[in-house]
Motif scaffolding. Sequence first.
Motif, short mmCIF file in Angstrom:
data_model
loop_
_atom_site.label_atom_id
_atom_site.label_comp_id
_atom_site.label_asym_id
_atom_site.label_seq_id
_atom_site.Cartn_x
_atom_site.Cartn_y
_atom_site.Cartn_z
N MET A 1 -8.88 7.62 -12.43
CA MET A 1 -8.06 7.57 -11.37
C MET A 1 -6.69 6.70 -11.84
O MET A 1 -6.94 5.67 -12.36
N SER A 2 -5.60 7.46 -11.81
CA SER A 2 -4.31 6.53 -12.28
C SER A 2 -3.86 5.92 -11.01
O SER A 2 -4.03 6.46 -9.94
N LEU A 3 -3.41 4.65 -11.02
CA LEU A 3 -2.66 3.82 -9.96
C LEU A 3 -1.22 4.05 -9.81
O LEU A 3 -0.76 3.97 -11.13
N TYR A 4 -0.62 4.25 -8.94
CA TYR A 4 0.67 4.41 -8.78
C TYR A 4 1.17 3.17 -8.12
O TYR A 4 0.48 2.79 -7.18
N THR A 5 2.52 2.47 -8.67
CA THR A 5 2.90 1.31 -8.27
C THR A 5 4.18 1.77 -7.43
O THR A 5 5.27 2.41 -7.70
N ILE A 6 4.13 1.08 -5.92
CA ILE A 6 5.15 1.16 -5.34
C ILE A 6 5.51 -0.04 -4.64
O ILE A 6 4.82 -1.02 -4.43
N LEU A 7 7.05 -0.32 -4.94
CA LEU A 7 7.66 -1.74 -4.44
C LEU A 7 8.46 -1.15 -3.19
O LEU A 7 9.27 -0.35 -3.20
N ILE A 8 8.19 -1.89 -2.29
CA ILE A 8 8.89 -1.91 -0.98
C ILE A 8 9.82 -3.06 -0.56
O ILE A 8 9.42 -4.10 -0.89
N VAL A 9 11.05 -2.67 -0.47
CA VAL A 9 12.00 -3.78 -0.47
C VAL A 9 12.68 -3.73 0.83
O VAL A 9 13.25 -2.74 1.33
N ASP A 10 12.76 -4.75 1.82
CA ASP A 10 13.21 -4.77 3.12
C ASP A 10 13.25 -6.12 3.74
O ASP A 10 12.04 -6.93 3.27
N ASP A 11 14.42 -6.79 4.31
CA ASP A 11 14.40 -8.17 4.49
C ASP A 11 13.64 -8.36 5.73
O ASP A 11 13.40 -9.40 6.32
N ASP A 12 12.97 -7.22 6.59
CA ASP A 12 12.22 -7.58 7.68
C ASP A 12 10.74 -7.37 7.29
O ASP A 12 10.14 -6.35 7.10
N ALA A 13 10.11 -8.41 7.54
CA ALA A 13 8.72 -8.62 7.17
C ALA A 13 7.82 -7.60 7.95
O ALA A 13 6.92 -6.91 7.38
N ILE A 14 8.10 -7.22 9.08
CA ILE A 14 7.32 -6.21 9.94
C ILE A 14 7.62 -4.94 9.50
O ILE A 14 6.50 -3.95 9.29
N VAL A 15 8.63 -4.63 8.89
CA VAL A 15 8.87 -3.33 8.54
C VAL A 15 8.13 -3.10 7.10
O VAL A 15 7.52 -2.22 6.82
N ARG A 16 8.27 -4.26 5.93
CA ARG A 16 7.51 -4.01 5.04
C ARG A 16 6.00 -3.88 5.15
O ARG A 16 5.25 -3.17 4.56
N GLU A 17 5.27 -4.59 6.18
CA GLU A 17 4.10 -4.56 6.46
C GLU A 17 3.68 -3.24 7.21
O GLU A 17 2.76 -2.50 6.87
N SER A 18 4.49 -2.63 7.84
CA SER A 18 4.29 -1.16 8.64
C SER A 18 4.54 -0.20 7.41
O SER A 18 3.55 0.61 7.23
N ILE A 19 5.51 -0.26 6.53
CA ILE A 19 5.39 0.96 5.39
C ILE A 19 4.13 0.67 4.46
O ILE A 19 3.45 1.38 4.29
N GLY A 20 3.88 -0.71 4.22
CA GLY A 20 2.64 -0.97 3.54
C GLY A 20 1.36 -0.31 3.98
O GLY A 20 0.68 0.26 3.31
N ALA A 21 1.17 -0.47 5.36
CA ALA A 21 0.01 0.00 6.03
C ALA A 21 0.08 1.58 6.02
O ALA A 21 -0.94 2.17 5.73
N LEU A 22 1.31 2.33 6.28
CA LEU A 22 1.07 3.67 6.14
C LEU A 22 1.14 4.36 4.59
O LEU A 22 0.33 5.31 4.55
N LEU A 23 1.17 3.39 3.57
CA LEU A 23 1.11 3.97 2.23
C LEU A 23 -0.17 3.58 1.46
O LEU A 23 -0.47 4.05 0.40
N GLU A 24 -1.02 2.75 2.38
CA GLU A 24 -2.08 1.93 1.57
C GLU A 24 -3.14 2.97 1.17
O GLU A 24 -3.49 4.07 2.01
N ALA A 25 -3.52 3.11 -0.18
CA ALA A 25 -4.66 3.98 -0.65
C ALA A 25 -5.15 3.68 -1.75
O ALA A 25 -4.67 2.50 -2.42
#
Length: 89
Positions: A1-25
Amino acid sequence: MSLYTILIVDDDAIVRESIGALLEADDRRLFSTGSGQEALDLSAKLLPDVILLDVMMPHMDGYEVAQRLRANPTLAEVPILMITALDDR
């Protein structure tokens, strides 16, 4: 299984956490930052598969970050998805 690296860049910590939760796998490594300069630094270290980049950030907006990424031959081909709460196209 290959790992995909995703970088989330947003000045709002809540937005970063929300996007991270949606993309977590199991096949994804998620990293995030709230700073344009740190996004450039992390991108150079991580060589992400995709960058989710906020448009409106203090000090260095998403457009400038994207421009600097494109100027770096190592990162020029990394897909960038611009994210924003702005409603103007």
